[in-house]
Design an enzyme around this catalytic site. Structure first.
Site, PDB file in Angstrom:
ATOM      1  N   LYS A  68      39.649  41.039  33.970  1.00 42.41           N
ATOM      2  CA  LYS A  68      40.820  41.294  34.822  1.00 42.41           C
ATOM      3  C   LYS A  68      41.936  42.024  34.072  1.00 42.41           C
ATOM      4  CE  LYS A  68      40.054  40.681  38.213  1.00 42.41           C
ATOM      5  NZ  LYS A  68      39.111  41.574  38.969  1.00 42.41           N
ATOM      6  N   HIS A 128      32.745  42.313  27.967  1.00 43.43           N
ATOM      7  CA  HIS A 128      33.890  41.399  27.898  1.00 43.43           C
ATOM      8  C   HIS A 128      33.795  40.511  26.659  1.00 43.43           C
ATOM      9  CE1 HIS A 128      35.545  42.513  31.688  1.00 43.43           C
ATOM     10  NE2 HIS A 128      34.722  41.843  32.457  1.00 43.43           N
ATOM     11  N   SER A 158      45.383  37.278  38.158  1.00 48.48           N
ATOM     12  CA  SER A 158      44.264  38.049  38.675  1.00 48.48           C
ATOM     13  C   SER A 158      42.945  37.291  38.489  1.00 48.48           C
ATOM     14  CB  SER A 158      44.202  39.409  37.977  1.00 48.48           C
ATOM     15  OG  SER A 158      43.192  40.214  38.530  1.00 48.48           O
TER      16      SER A 158
END
Length: 315
Positions: A68, A128, A158
């Site tokens: 995010k 990630h 988010s």
């Protein structure tokens, strides 16, 4: 069609059953599983040897973010750059196919490592992973890497909405409960603090371009020009302007190749929250209470103490 089963054991993950291409698939990916102090999805942990042994190519470009933090945005920009602003080429497939999520392995459904093996060079690779878990071949081949970071408070907000709609995650609970999990790193891919600091500290040792979401929001054209320099690419100004337009939030939100509307509801329920929700700076102000803000800031100061890394939470 979906059916979610509650987790009945601390040893085994919960499951999501859904239909894909008329085949019933059960995927055990809901409960994050620990790799060295970093929670990841069950499928990633189960097939970790595939991720760890991932073979890079010298011309691979790694796109790394904490979840995010503008991952899809920067991925679309870079894919447009690599295709010299050819929008039609970038509409040949969805962003998750054009920029595969390397470590995302959902047995029987998705395998980022295998998807990347099939791609022609040069490849754009999404991750990630915190820096300490990155496959060693990235360092051995001295691949170029772009890390995009976003301020913690906006990421937390988010991520809370993403946890609600992306069904690979456990239920996030209330905003207060999720904020506690975020602050203690008990969310998928672990601590935001460790993630952003880890990549920041590595940036001087390898070819890592550290980019800030807030800078991109403030002056995207200037930041794209800096990216082009890092990538040793030269594009005419009209192409840069074209990339700017097609990577704008409003255009990407309407683009089925970037907005994830092609995903089955069992994987992403966009009726709960759109994948591309607001794309703004400062939405945290609409969610943090005064008490939450004060507690967060005190904890933030403690965890970021000693680091030269700084963020803007508003412009």
């Amino acid at each position: 069609m979906s059916e979610t089963c509650k987790d009945s054991s601390s040893q085994s993950p919960a499951s999501i059953t859904f239909w894909e291409k008329n085949c019933k698939v059960t995927v055990c990916v809901v409960r994050p599983v620990q790799l060295p102090a970093v929670p990841v999805f069950w499928g990633i942990a189960k097939e970790w040897s595939q991720v760890e042994s991932f073979e890079t190519r010298p011309d691979d470009l790694l796109i790394s973010t904490y979840p995010k933090s503008g991952t899809t945005w920067i991925s679309e920009i870079l894919d447009l750059i690599y295709n010299n602003g050819d929008v039609e080429k970038c509409k040949q497939d969805t962003i998750c196919k054009r920029v595969p999520f390397m470590e995302m392995i959902i047995p029987g459904v998705q395998n980022g490592v295998e998807d990347l093996k099939k791609m022609q060079s040069p490849r754009l690779v999404k991750t990630h992973l915190p820096v300490q878990l990155l496959p060693s071949s990235f360092w051995k081949n001295n691949c170029k890497m772009i890390y995009m970071a976003r301020n913690a408070k906006d990421v937390a907000v988010s991520y809370y909405y993403f946890y609600q709609m992306a069904k690979m995650h456990p239920e996030p609970g209330t905003w207060e409960e999720f904020l506690d999990k975020f602050m203690t790193g008990k969310v998928a891919f672990g601590s935001w603090y460790d993630h952003v600091k880890g990549w920041w500290e590595k940036r001087n040792d390898y070819r890592i371009y550290y980019l800030f979401y807030e800078d991109m929001k403030e002056d995207p054209k200037h930041e794209i020009q800096k990216l082009l320099k890092f990538l040793d690419k030269d594009l005419p100004e009209e192409t840069v302007d074209k990339i700017l337009y097609h990577s704008s939030f409003d255009v990407m939100k309407q683009n089925p190749y970037t907005n994830y509307t092609t995903f089955l509801k069992a994987r992403m329920d966009l009726s709960i929250s759109p994948f591309m929700r607001k794309g703004i700076l400062g939405d945290w102000k609409n969610h943090f209470t005064v008490a939450q803000y004060e507690r967060f800031e005190k904890d933030y100061e403690k965890k970021m103490k000693g680091s030269t890394l700084s963020f803007r939470s508003e412009i």
